[in-house]
Motif scaffolding. Structure first.
Motif, mmCIF file in Angstrom:
data_model
loop_
_atom_site.group_PDB
_atom_site.id
_atom_site.type_symbol
_atom_site.label_atom_id
_atom_site.label_comp_id
_atom_site.label_asym_id
_atom_site.label_seq_id
_atom_site.Cartn_x
_atom_site.Cartn_y
_atom_site.Cartn_z
ATOM 1 N N SER A 20 -9.780 31.084 -31.212
ATOM 2 C CA SER A 20 -11.297 31.205 -31.356
ATOM 3 C C SER A 20 -11.785 32.484 -31.848
ATOM 4 C CB SER A 20 -11.709 30.864 -29.532
ATOM 5 O OG SER A 20 -11.222 32.037 -28.856
ATOM 6 N N TYR A 23 -11.622 32.369 -35.472
ATOM 7 C CA TYR A 23 -12.839 31.509 -35.885
ATOM 8 C C TYR A 23 -14.090 32.180 -35.813
ATOM 9 C CZ TYR A 23 -9.410 27.174 -36.181
ATOM 10 O OH TYR A 23 -8.640 26.507 -36.693
ATOM 11 N N MET A 24 -14.217 32.991 -34.800
ATOM 12 C CA MET A 24 -15.749 33.296 -34.436
ATOM 13 C C MET A 24 -15.908 34.414 -35.617
ATOM 14 S SD MET A 24 -18.623 33.808 -33.016
ATOM 15 C CE MET A 24 -18.357 32.461 -32.120
ATOM 16 N N THR A 180 -21.509 31.748 -27.463
ATOM 17 C CA THR A 180 -21.336 31.175 -28.621
ATOM 18 C C THR A 180 -22.024 29.970 -28.740
ATOM 19 O OG1 THR A 180 -18.786 32.151 -28.636
ATOM 20 C CG2 THR A 180 -19.299 30.161 -30.168
ATOM 21 N N SER A 218 -15.214 27.170 -32.252
ATOM 22 C CA SER A 218 -14.594 28.315 -31.393
ATOM 23 C C SER A 218 -15.239 28.155 -29.829
ATOM 24 C CB SER A 218 -15.353 29.554 -31.796
ATOM 25 O OG SER A 218 -14.937 30.713 -31.232
ATOM 26 N N GLN A 222 -12.937 28.443 -26.340
ATOM 27 C CA GLN A 222 -13.030 29.726 -25.297
ATOM 28 C C GLN A 222 -13.380 28.987 -23.971
ATOM 29 O OE1 GLN A 222 -16.744 31.284 -27.184
ATOM 30 N NE2 GLN A 222 -15.579 32.603 -28.475
#
Length: 249
Positions: A20, A23-24, A180, A218, A222
């Motif tokens: 994650s 990806y973020m 997110t 993401s 999380q």
């Protein structure tokens, strides 16, 4: 001591957290949150004017948005890009190669007021779009910061050979997931409000790009990591308490 179940849960949670985070970070650093497609537009004759207006420091929201509509533009959190002929002169050949021109949003651009009528400074401030734009800039960094802080707590937990700090790591990952999720919601709302002010021209199509999809993926990662961290810590603590009470008895 740690049961194999808890160790497995922690390993999976760490892997999900790492994925994650990647990806973020990738979504923040790329420019494909939203893409415009206009295959019918021929900008050979007006290409130089469009590029000059697009890259100008004085370009307002309406100016660069119109260029994005016409020139197959892409928008990220930090940059906006258009695709134009490599040679934008009036005598350019039909088979002219295409190139991408990108301009970064400065910090002042990120916190600049949005207007009720884009490009018209006398129309008043659009508070909804202004704060949505600011939140979509701040929330991803808050999310990354929470995950990094959670990773530090996790390292401390490994050093102490204890699962108790994993609860804090899980809570931080849960808060990061909320940030997110808020980022995704703010971006979608901002795009929809912008298109209400500046409707897409006929023949132009807009769609969310793969950078936006990375952020969408993401968030659940999380949340899953947070659930595993909290479950492992609480369950291990409960079993340890029961075992200790049994030994005392």
């Amino acid at each position: 001591m740690m049961d194999n179940r808890f160790a497995t849960a922690l390993v999976i949670a760490c892997v999900l957290s790492l994925i994650s985070t990647i990806y973020m970070a990738a979504s923040i650093g790329t420019d494909f949150w939203y893409e415009y497609h206009n295959p019918a537009e021929n900008i050979s004759e007006l290409g130089k004017i469009i590029v000059d207006e697009f890259i100008s420091d004085d370009a307002d929201e309406k100016t660069y948005t119109d260029a994005l509509f016409r020139c197959n533009g892409t928008v990220g959190l930090w940059r906006r890009c258009i695709t134009v002929p490599k040679n934008v002169h009036w005598y350019s050949p039909p088979e002219n190669e295409m190139t991408t021109k990108c301009i970064s949003f400065s910090l002042s651009d990120q916190f600049m007021e949005k207007y009720i009528e884009p490009g018209n400074h006398n129309s008043g401030t659009d508070l909804n779009r202004t704060y949505l734009w600011r939140l979509q800039f701040l929330l991803p960094f808050v999310s990354l910061g929470l995950m990094c802080f959670g990773a530090l707590i996790g390292l401390c937990a490994c050093a102490c050979r204890s699962l108790y700090p994993a609860i804090a790591t899980g809570v931080l990952h849960f808060l990061a997931g909320l940030c997110t999720l808020g980022l995704v919601g703010c971006y979608v709302a901002g795009i929809e409000l912008l298109h209400q002010k500046l409707p897409l021209p006929d023949g132009v199509k807009g769609e969310f790009g793969w950078s936006f999809c990375l952020a969408c993926v993401s968030a659940p990662l999380q949340f899953m990591a947070a659930a595993l961290f909290i479950w492992a810590a609480r369950t291990n603590r409960k079993e340890f308490t029961i075992l200790k009470a049994y030994r005392v008895a």
